[in-house]
Scaffold this motif. Structure first.
Motif, PDB file in Angstrom:
ATOM      1  N   PHE A 168      10.567  -6.939  11.696  1.00 11.98           N
ATOM      2  CA  PHE A 168       9.638  -6.033  11.025  1.00 11.98           C
ATOM      3  C   PHE A 168      10.233  -4.651  10.753  1.00 11.98           C
ATOM      4  CE2 PHE A 168       7.181  -9.008  13.644  1.00 11.98           C
ATOM      5  CZ  PHE A 168       6.514  -9.669  12.632  1.00 11.98           C
ATOM      6  N   SER A 169      11.511  -4.470  11.016  1.00 14.08           N
ATOM      7  CA  SER A 169      12.106  -3.138  10.869  1.00 14.08           C
ATOM      8  C   SER A 169      12.641  -2.860   9.468  1.00 14.08           C
ATOM      9  CB  SER A 169      13.202  -2.929  11.912  1.00 14.08           C
ATOM     10  OG  SER A 169      14.263  -3.820  11.708  1.00 14.08           O
ATOM     11  N   PHE A 170      12.214  -3.640   8.470  1.00 22.07           N
ATOM     12  CA  PHE A 170      12.592  -3.297   7.097  1.00 22.07           C
ATOM     13  C   PHE A 170      11.860  -2.037   6.650  1.00 22.07           C
ATOM     14  CE2 PHE A 170       9.137  -6.333   6.805  1.00 22.07           C
ATOM     15  CZ  PHE A 170       8.289  -5.769   5.873  1.00 22.07           C
ATOM     16  N   PHE A 171      10.753  -1.705   7.333  1.00 17.35           N
ATOM     17  CA  PHE A 171      10.056  -0.426   7.185  1.00 17.35           C
ATOM     18  C   PHE A 171      10.122   0.281   8.518  1.00 17.35           C
ATOM     19  CE2 PHE A 171       6.616  -1.586   3.799  1.00 17.35           C
ATOM     20  CZ  PHE A 171       7.517  -1.361   2.797  1.00 17.35           C
ATOM     21  N   ASP A 172       9.985   1.602   8.482  1.00 18.50           N
ATOM     22  CA  ASP A 172       9.799   2.343   9.720  1.00 18.50           C
ATOM     23  C   ASP A 172       8.298   2.559   9.908  1.00 18.50           C
ATOM     24  OD1 ASP A 172       9.278   4.228   7.752  1.00 18.50           O
ATOM     25  OD2 ASP A 172      10.877   5.594   8.345  1.00 18.50           O
ATOM     26  N   ILE A 173       7.917   3.211  10.984  1.00 20.97           N
ATOM     27  CA  ILE A 173       6.497   3.436  11.268  1.00 20.97           C
ATOM     28  C   ILE A 173       5.828   4.210  10.137  1.00 20.97           C
ATOM     29  CG2 ILE A 173       4.892   4.619  12.827  1.00 20.97           C
ATOM     30  CD1 ILE A 173       6.039   2.084  14.004  1.00 20.97           C
ATOM     31  N   LYS A 174       6.499   5.230   9.625  1.00 21.02           N
ATOM     32  CA  LYS A 174       5.938   6.023   8.527  1.00 21.02           C
ATOM     33  C   LYS A 174       5.719   5.149   7.286  1.00 21.02           C
ATOM     34  CE  LYS A 174       6.846  10.125   5.758  1.00 21.02           C
ATOM     35  NZ  LYS A 174       7.834  11.170   5.431  1.00 21.02           N
ATOM     36  N   GLY A 175       6.650   4.247   7.006  1.00 17.84           N
ATOM     37  CA  GLY A 175       6.526   3.349   5.856  1.00 17.84           C
ATOM     38  C   GLY A 175       5.315   2.436   5.978  1.00 17.84           C
ATOM     39  N   TYR A 176       5.088   1.911   7.189  1.00 19.56           N
ATOM     40  CA  TYR A 176       3.900   1.083   7.403  1.00 19.56           C
ATOM     41  C   TYR A 176       2.628   1.914   7.251  1.00 19.56           C
ATOM     42  CZ  TYR A 176       6.444  -3.051   8.923  1.00 19.56           C
ATOM     43  OH  TYR A 176       7.239  -4.170   8.956  1.00 19.56           O
ATOM     44  N   GLY A 177       2.669   3.165   7.702  1.00 24.27           N
ATOM     45  CA  GLY A 177       1.510   4.047   7.554  1.00 24.27           C
ATOM     46  C   GLY A 177       1.188   4.334   6.096  1.00 24.27           C
ATOM     47  N   ILE A 178       2.225   4.610   5.319  1.00 29.54           N
ATOM     48  CA  ILE A 178       2.039   4.866   3.885  1.00 29.54           C
ATOM     49  C   ILE A 178       1.486   3.627   3.201  1.00 29.54           C
ATOM     50  CG2 ILE A 178       3.285   5.273   1.714  1.00 29.54           C
ATOM     51  CD1 ILE A 178       5.129   7.169   3.305  1.00 29.54           C
ATOM     52  N   MET A 179       2.016   2.446   3.568  1.00 35.89           N
ATOM     53  CA  MET A 179       1.537   1.205   2.974  1.00 35.89           C
ATOM     54  C   MET A 179       0.054   0.989   3.304  1.00 35.89           C
ATOM     55  SD  MET A 179       3.115  -2.670   3.092  1.00 35.89           S
ATOM     56  CE  MET A 179       3.123  -2.793   4.856  1.00 35.89           C
ATOM     57  N   ALA A 180      -0.328   1.211   4.545  1.00 30.59           N
ATOM     58  CA  ALA A 180      -1.732   1.042   4.947  1.00 30.59           C
ATOM     59  C   ALA A 180      -2.625   2.030   4.193  1.00 30.59           C
ATOM     60  CB  ALA A 180      -1.878   1.232   6.455  1.00 30.59           C
ATOM     61  N   PHE A 181      -2.165   3.267   4.062  1.00 35.36           N
ATOM     62  CA  PHE A 181      -2.934   4.285   3.334  1.00 35.36           C
ATOM     63  C   PHE A 181      -3.118   3.892   1.877  1.00 35.36           C
ATOM     64  CE2 PHE A 181      -2.892   8.138   0.681  1.00 35.36           C
ATOM     65  CZ  PHE A 181      -4.090   8.707   1.093  1.00 35.36           C
ATOM     66  N   MET A 182      -2.058   3.421   1.237  1.00 34.57           N
ATOM     67  CA  MET A 182      -2.140   3.040  -0.176  1.00 34.57           C
ATOM     68  C   MET A 182      -3.054   1.832  -0.374  1.00 34.57           C
ATOM     69  SD  MET A 182       1.737   3.751  -1.467  1.00 34.57           S
ATOM     70  CE  MET A 182       1.431   3.244  -3.139  1.00 34.57           C
ATOM     71  N   ILE A 183      -2.998   0.874   0.544  1.00 30.49           N
ATOM     72  CA  ILE A 183      -3.889  -0.287   0.447  1.00 30.49           C
ATOM     73  C   ILE A 183      -5.338   0.158   0.580  1.00 30.49           C
ATOM     74  CG2 ILE A 183      -4.617  -2.404   1.632  1.00 30.49           C
ATOM     75  CD1 ILE A 183      -1.613  -2.847   2.284  1.00 30.49           C
ATOM     76  N   ALA A 184      -5.608   1.009   1.561  1.00 32.97           N
ATOM     77  CA  ALA A 184      -6.971   1.508   1.772  1.00 32.97           C
ATOM     78  C   ALA A 184      -7.452   2.294   0.555  1.00 32.97           C
ATOM     79  CB  ALA A 184      -7.033   2.374   3.031  1.00 32.97           C
ATOM     80  N   LEU A 185      -6.592   3.140   0.011  1.00 32.20           N
ATOM     81  CA  LEU A 185      -6.951   3.932  -1.168  1.00 32.20           C
ATOM     82  C   LEU A 185      -7.244   3.028  -2.367  1.00 32.20           C
ATOM     83  CD1 LEU A 185      -7.194   6.954  -1.800  1.00 32.20           C
ATOM     84  CD2 LEU A 185      -4.866   6.856  -2.676  1.00 32.20           C
ATOM     85  N   GLY A 186      -6.446   1.969  -2.529  1.00 32.69           N
ATOM     86  CA  GLY A 186      -6.676   1.028  -3.632  1.00 32.69           C
ATOM     87  C   GLY A 186      -7.991   0.290  -3.490  1.00 32.69           C
ATOM     88  N   ILE A 187      -8.322  -0.129  -2.277  1.00 31.12           N
ATOM     89  CA  ILE A 187      -9.594  -0.817  -2.040  1.00 31.12           C
ATOM     90  C   ILE A 187     -10.759   0.125  -2.308  1.00 31.12           C
ATOM     91  CG2 ILE A 187     -11.048  -1.846  -0.244  1.00 31.12           C
ATOM     92  CD1 ILE A 187      -8.415  -2.962   0.984  1.00 31.12           C
ATOM     93  N   ILE A 188     -10.649   1.359  -1.836  1.00 30.68           N
ATOM     94  CA  ILE A 188     -11.717   2.344  -2.052  1.00 30.68           C
ATOM     95  C   ILE A 188     -11.881   2.639  -3.539  1.00 30.68           C
ATOM     96  CG2 ILE A 188     -12.341   4.772  -1.695  1.00 30.68           C
ATOM     97  CD1 ILE A 188     -11.063   4.470   1.142  1.00 30.68           C
TER      98      ILE A 188
END
Length: 151
Positions: free
Chosen positions: A87-107
């Motif tokens: 799972f280290s193809f992203f770092d923690i910040k990358g996973y956070g950004i991905m989660a934020f973008m998914i949430a923003l898209g759903i909203i």
């Protein structure tokens, strides 16, 4: 070797590039599908909005996603372990950004403050940018041997 090291799903560094390619490619496909649906269902002048999405994807990739991709590529190449975690193809910040973008898209899809036609155009540019990033990871994986020698 401790228990954590034994249980860690480690793979060769080169494999991380292909996992990143698959993840970014899948996400780009999903976002592009939503974008195409939003555009085709809301106008008969779809080509204008598709063209706008394509044109916007170029600076979006160049100034945002290329930097992110390059950061992850450098991090993978410079990883100390020859078999980093799957799972280290992203770092923690990358996973956070991905989660934020998914949430923003759903909203954005649920609230519909912005017309779907414009969200669709944005999704086309975002999806193509992600697709270009997936290609960047794929090329890095193919060129891994050369890149690891040059670092």
């Amino acid at each position: 070797m401790n228990l954590f090291q034994k249980l860690k799903p480690g793979i060769p560094k080169k494999g991380l590039f292909y996992i990143a390619t698959a993840v970014w490619g899948f996400v780009s496909f999903r976002i592009l599908s939503i974008g195409f649906d939003d555009i085709f269902e809301n106008t008969s002048f779809y080509w204008i909005f598709l063209l706008a999405g394509v044109l916007l994807s170029i600076p979006f990739f160049k100034f945002f996603f290329l930097r992110i991709s390059n950061k992850h590529i450098r991090r993978i190449l410079n990883a100390k372990s020859e078999r980093p975690c799957l799972f280290s193809f992203f770092d923690i910040k990358g996973y956070g950004i991905m989660a934020f973008m998914i949430a923003l898209g759903i909203i954005a899809q649920k609230i519909r403050i912005v017309p779907l036609l414009y969200i669709g155009t944005f999704y086309i540019s975002l999806g193509l940018s992600l697709f270009f990033s997936a290609l960047h990871f794929l090329i890095s994986g193919i060129r891994y041997k050369h890149m690891s020698i040059c670092r």
